[in-house]
Design a protein around this motif. Structure first.
Motif, PDB file in Angstrom:
ATOM      1  N   SER A   1      -5.654  -1.256   4.757  1.00  0.00           N
ATOM      2  CA  SER A   1      -4.396  -0.534   4.537  1.00  0.00           C
ATOM      3  C   SER A   1      -4.460   0.323   3.277  1.00  0.00           C
ATOM      4  O   SER A   1      -3.997   1.473   3.264  1.00  0.00           O
ATOM      5  CB  SER A   1      -3.232  -1.522   4.447  1.00  0.00           C
TER       6      SER A   1
ATOM      7  N   TYR B   1      -7.065   3.273   3.785  1.00  0.00           N
ATOM      8  CA  TYR B   1      -6.469   4.323   4.607  1.00  0.00           C
ATOM      9  C   TYR B   1      -5.426   5.112   3.823  1.00  0.00           C
ATOM     10  O   TYR B   1      -5.393   6.350   3.893  1.00  0.00           O
ATOM     11  CB  TYR B   1      -5.835   3.727   5.859  1.00  0.00           C
ATOM     12  N   SER B   2      -4.575   4.418   3.070  1.00  0.00           N
ATOM     13  CA  SER B   2      -3.521   5.098   2.313  1.00  0.00           C
ATOM     14  C   SER B   2      -4.116   6.065   1.297  1.00  0.00           C
ATOM     15  O   SER B   2      -3.610   7.176   1.109  1.00  0.00           O
ATOM     16  CB  SER B   2      -2.638   4.068   1.608  1.00  0.00           C
TER      17      SER B   2
ATOM     18  N   CYS C   1       0.811  -1.217   0.000  1.00  0.00           N
ATOM     19  CA  CYS C   1       0.000   0.000   0.000  1.00  0.00           C
ATOM     20  C   CYS C   1       0.846   1.268   0.000  1.00  0.00           C
ATOM     21  O   CYS C   1       0.333   2.359  -0.265  1.00  0.00           O
ATOM     22  CB  CYS C   1      -0.949   0.005   1.194  1.00  0.00           C
TER      23      CYS C   1
ATOM     24  N   GLY D   1       1.148  -4.862   5.731  1.00  0.00           N
ATOM     25  CA  GLY D   1       0.494  -3.563   5.603  1.00  0.00           C
ATOM     26  C   GLY D   1       0.751  -2.678   6.809  1.00  0.00           C
ATOM     27  O   GLY D   1       1.772  -2.783   7.488  1.00  0.00           O
ATOM     28  N   ILE D   2      -0.208  -1.807   7.083  1.00  0.00           N
ATOM     29  CA  ILE D   2      -0.092  -0.849   8.181  1.00  0.00           C
ATOM     30  C   ILE D   2      -0.658  -1.464   9.452  1.00  0.00           C
ATOM     31  O   ILE D   2      -1.751  -2.027   9.452  1.00  0.00           O
ATOM     32  CB  ILE D   2      -0.863   0.441   7.834  1.00  0.00           C
ATOM     33  N   GLU D   3       0.069  -1.366  10.542  1.00  0.00           N
ATOM     34  CA  GLU D   3      -0.424  -1.885  11.823  1.00  0.00           C
ATOM     35  C   GLU D   3      -1.218  -0.787  12.527  1.00  0.00           C
ATOM     36  O   GLU D   3      -0.668   0.230  12.935  1.00  0.00           O
ATOM     37  CB  GLU D   3       0.740  -2.360  12.699  1.00  0.00           C
TER      38      GLU D   3
ATOM     39  N   GLN E   1      -7.190  -6.693   6.520  1.00  0.00           N
ATOM     40  CA  GLN E   1      -5.972  -5.938   6.767  1.00  0.00           C
ATOM     41  C   GLN E   1      -5.434  -5.328   5.473  1.00  0.00           C
ATOM     42  O   GLN E   1      -4.993  -4.184   5.446  1.00  0.00           O
ATOM     43  CB  GLN E   1      -4.916  -6.841   7.422  1.00  0.00           C
TER      44      GLN E   1
END
Length: 224
Positions: free
Chosen positions: A96, A99-100, A15, A191-193, A92
């Motif tokens: 990600s 959100y990005s 992402c 991805g992003i946590e 997930q």
């Protein structure tokens, strides 16, 4: 209660450098489907050939039918209202990317938008129901649902809706999966946590041992 079943098709897996090329959302309010949303996104560059091969999406489709990323970000901001339940298969990944995209256009609001929602990952649910494999096509087969054109976001989203209904009928415990994502400990979290998600180790071969859950998770799942 509002529930959005959603799926993305992207230019790749990361992402941080890849983008969404198709976004689909099926919005259900109080048990009724109120909107079917499906948009291509004109990302302004050529697609990797392997992505076209997997998805069937071409550069021409994005140019002729795609809308701008800014338009998609605006649509997401409008629809992702607080307390909405967001459901995706391998959530997930899709979270990600969503959100990005939001962060590129609403950097001061993006995290607040996604953190105000509740998220369910149907892969995590499926791992507690059946042994490996756990792709959406495997869930469709497992629950005896009519197959669709997989790897197109809108078709995957419709299949996801029916899979989720079957999961609820099979075992009415989806409330326990709110904001709890399983991950394979061999590979870690991709991805992003996100701080508002609780990540729990969940091997592919997980039959007989459910994810550990919080006893204070709210019961927000009904007939949607």
């Amino acid at each position: 209660m509002k529930v959005i079943y959603f799926d993305t098709e992207t230019t790749g897996l990361d992402c941080a450098c890849c983008k969404i090329i198709e976004l689909a959302m099926l919005t259900v309010v109080d048990g009724e489907i109120v909107e079917t949303y499906d948009e291509f996104i004109n990302i302004g560059c050529e697609l990797p050939p392997k992505i076209t091969k997997i998805t069937g999406i071409t550069d021409e489709m994005l140019i002729d039918e795609g809308v701008s990323e800014e338009r998609i970000a605006r649509d997401l901001k409008e629809r992702l209202t607080p307390d909405t339940i967001m459901i995706a298969h391998n959530c997930q990944f899709d979270l990600s990317f969503v959100y990005s995209l939001l962060n590129r256009y609403y950097p001061d609001e993006a995290y607040d938008i996604v953190s105000s929602l509740d998220w369910i990952d149907t892969v995590s649910v499926l791992k507690d129901r059946k042994d490996y494999p756990h792709k959406l096509v495997d869930a469709v087969e497992f629950y005896g649902i009519e197959k669709v054109n997989f790897h197109r976001a809108i078709d995957d989203t419709k299949a996801l809706y029916h899979v989720t209904q079957a999961m609820r009928k099979d075992r009415d415990d989806l409330k326990e999966y709110l904001n709890v994502f399983g991950y394979n400990p061999k590979w870690g979290i991709s991805g992003i946590e996100f701080k508002f998600i609780r990540y729990e180790a969940q091997p592919y071969h997980n039959m007989g041992e459910k994810l550990p859950y919080s006893e204070i998770l709210p019961n927000k799942i009904s007939k949607n």
